[in-house]
Design a protein around this motif. Structure first.
Motif, mmCIF file in Angstrom:
data_model
loop_
_atom_site.group_PDB
_atom_site.id
_atom_site.type_symbol
_atom_site.label_atom_id
_atom_site.label_comp_id
_atom_site.label_asym_id
_atom_site.label_seq_id
_atom_site.Cartn_x
_atom_site.Cartn_y
_atom_site.Cartn_z
ATOM 1 N N UNK A 87 24.130 -4.379 -21.875
ATOM 2 C CA UNK A 87 23.010 -3.483 -22.156
ATOM 3 C C UNK A 87 22.201 -3.164 -20.905
ATOM 4 N N UNK A 88 22.904 -2.978 -19.814
ATOM 5 C CA UNK A 88 22.244 -2.641 -18.559
ATOM 6 C C UNK A 88 22.535 -1.204 -18.160
ATOM 7 N N UNK A 89 22.142 -0.866 -16.940
ATOM 8 C CA UNK A 89 22.391 0.451 -16.382
ATOM 9 C C UNK A 89 23.160 0.269 -15.074
ATOM 10 N N UNK A 90 24.056 1.202 -14.790
ATOM 11 C CA UNK A 90 24.970 1.055 -13.659
ATOM 12 C C UNK A 90 24.716 2.142 -12.623
ATOM 13 N N UNK A 91 24.656 1.728 -11.349
ATOM 14 C CA UNK A 91 24.528 2.655 -10.227
ATOM 15 C C UNK A 91 25.811 2.596 -9.410
ATOM 16 N N UNK A 116 23.183 1.712 -28.638
ATOM 17 C CA UNK A 116 22.775 1.296 -27.292
ATOM 18 C C UNK A 116 22.419 2.493 -26.420
ATOM 19 N N UNK A 117 21.710 2.220 -25.334
ATOM 20 C CA UNK A 117 21.324 3.255 -24.378
ATOM 21 C C UNK A 117 21.673 2.773 -22.973
ATOM 22 N N UNK A 118 22.545 3.506 -22.313
ATOM 23 C CA UNK A 118 23.026 3.107 -20.995
ATOM 24 C C UNK A 118 22.997 4.312 -20.057
ATOM 25 N N UNK A 119 22.439 4.132 -18.878
ATOM 26 C CA UNK A 119 22.472 5.155 -17.840
ATOM 27 C C UNK A 119 23.528 4.747 -16.808
ATOM 28 N N UNK A 120 24.484 5.632 -16.583
ATOM 29 C CA UNK A 120 25.488 5.429 -15.541
ATOM 30 C C UNK A 120 25.255 6.516 -14.501
ATOM 31 N N UNK A 121 24.668 6.144 -13.379
ATOM 32 C CA UNK A 121 24.274 7.111 -12.362
ATOM 33 C C UNK A 121 25.145 6.987 -11.127
ATOM 34 N N UNK A 140 15.449 1.479 -8.523
ATOM 35 C CA UNK A 140 16.624 0.650 -8.244
ATOM 36 C C UNK A 140 16.604 -0.636 -9.064
ATOM 37 N N UNK A 141 15.408 -1.186 -9.264
ATOM 38 C CA UNK A 141 15.295 -2.456 -9.968
ATOM 39 C C UNK A 141 15.688 -2.334 -11.436
ATOM 40 N N UNK A 142 15.690 -1.125 -11.963
ATOM 41 C CA UNK A 142 16.057 -0.930 -13.361
ATOM 42 C C UNK A 142 17.571 -0.836 -13.559
ATOM 43 N N UNK A 143 18.311 -0.695 -12.493
ATOM 44 C CA UNK A 143 19.768 -0.713 -12.602
ATOM 45 C C UNK A 143 20.247 -2.155 -12.569
ATOM 46 N N UNK A 144 21.032 -2.526 -13.557
ATOM 47 C CA UNK A 144 21.536 -3.898 -13.611
ATOM 48 C C UNK A 144 22.430 -4.208 -12.426
ATOM 49 N N UNK A 145 23.283 -3.257 -12.041
ATOM 50 C CA UNK A 145 24.237 -3.525 -10.967
ATOM 51 C C UNK A 145 24.514 -2.252 -10.184
ATOM 52 N N UNK A 146 24.900 -2.444 -8.939
ATOM 53 C CA UNK A 146 25.356 -1.338 -8.096
ATOM 54 C C UNK A 146 26.760 -1.683 -7.605
#
Length: 321
Positions: free
Chosen positions: A38-42, A142-147, A165-171
């Motif tokens: 349930x994170x967001x990916x950069x 779920x809500x996921x941002x893939x940027x 940047x801190x809101x993205x779980x991983x880069x």
């Protein structure tokens, strides 16, 4: 959902994505890990290496709502969140949802928009809601941002603010394909895109059940203390000006649970924390001195690796008794 069912469906998603993304198993697994946690990916890399293709392959493999935002310098915050429009028939303002109202939001070249526009995602990425004209609207679950973003040395880019940047779980970075994978790409994509034949392999209901399974993965007190020790070490390290936030620690453990589940385990190991430390923490940290490479990705990775190596591994870190 049982762990056997979880494992079977997760393998299906990985196989589906790898029909499009060849030779990038670690990037594919990391994208799925973030989705299930349930994170967001950069995804950061130079143009043309498949960043958007990876994001679209992930979205196509799951049967849920998907939207895409092309970030440009003239994009406005309302173009993302939505806008209230006056309806003359009933003489009231009516909210028109923007593309952020979807399960998976693909943000293409996010750092080509101004910081003001980038900040439109802050509330939605953290609180899963959007506030427009004083009214709050809940986002889908779920809500996921893939940027995706290009390195900040590229022309026409803006650096992402620290809070963003801190809101993205991983880069992660894609990297260039090897010669065999690039040759296969020339042959397979000559007539059509492999995305055209990609069908969902799990439903939205099944994805929700998989996420619930990840939440139930056990993380011992010793493993949690290990994650906290690593995060605290980044805050006092002489080579870092900005260390990991408490949000980073939380997301590190969540990602570790997803990695454990994908590995067929019902508990987290210190190895999971070690493997995820760089992709989860690297983009949040700022080096004490400026180095080549924008935020100093390589230098920061070296610092994280050193901190992980110097942090004592807990002796008692197995699953629940």
């Amino acid at each position: 959902m049982t762990h056997d069912e979880f494992y079977s469906r997760s393998r299906g998603i990985l196989r589906s994505m790898e029909t499009v993304i060849d030779g990038k198993r670690s990037a594919v697994e990391m994208a799925l890990t973030v989705l299930l946690a349930e994170g967001h990916l950069l995804i950061e890399d130079v143009p043309g290496v498949g960043k958007t293709m990876l994001a679209r392959a992930l979205a196509r493999s799951v049967d849920c709502s998907v939207s895409r935002i092309q970030f440009t310098p003239d994009l406005l915050p309302a173009d993302i969140t939505g806008v209230s429009v006056y309806n003359q028939s009933d003489r009231q303002f009516e909210f028109k949802p923007g593309p952020v109202f979807a399960n998976i939001v693909i943000g293409d070249e996010i750092n080509r928009a101004s910081p003001k526009t980038q900040s439109a995602l802050l509330e939605s990425m953290e609180e899963r809601q959007v506030t427009v004209d004083g009214r709050t609207y809940a986002l889908a679950t779920p809500f996921v941002v893939v940027a995706t973003q290009n390195p900040i040395e590229m022309e026409g880019t803006y650096p992402l603010p620290e809070a963003q940047r801190d809101r993205f779980m991983a880069r992660i970075s894609m990297g260039y394909p090897d010669s065999a994978a690039e040759l296969e790409m020339l042959r397979s994509r000559d007539a059509s895109s492999p995305l055209d034949s990609l069908d969902p392999v799990v439903s939205g209901t099944e994805l929700a059940a998989m996420i619930a399974t990840v939440r139930g993965v056990f993380a011992s007190r010793a493993v949690e203390q290990y994650a906290v020790a690593i995060a605290q070490a980044t805050r006092v390290d002489r080579d870092l000006r900005l260390g990991a936030s408490p949000r980073a620690t939380l997301q590190l453990v969540r990602a570790a649970k997803a990695r454990a589940a994908l590995d067929g385990r019902e508990f987290v190991l210190p190895d999971d924390i070690d493997a995820l430390a760089v992709p989860v923490l690297g983009h949040r940290l700022i080096p004490a001195r400026r180095v080549s490479g924008g935020l100093g990705g390589t230098a920061v990775s070296d610092v994280i690796s050193r901190i992980v190596a110097d942090t004592p591994v807990p002796l008692s870190s197995a699953g629940p008794a």
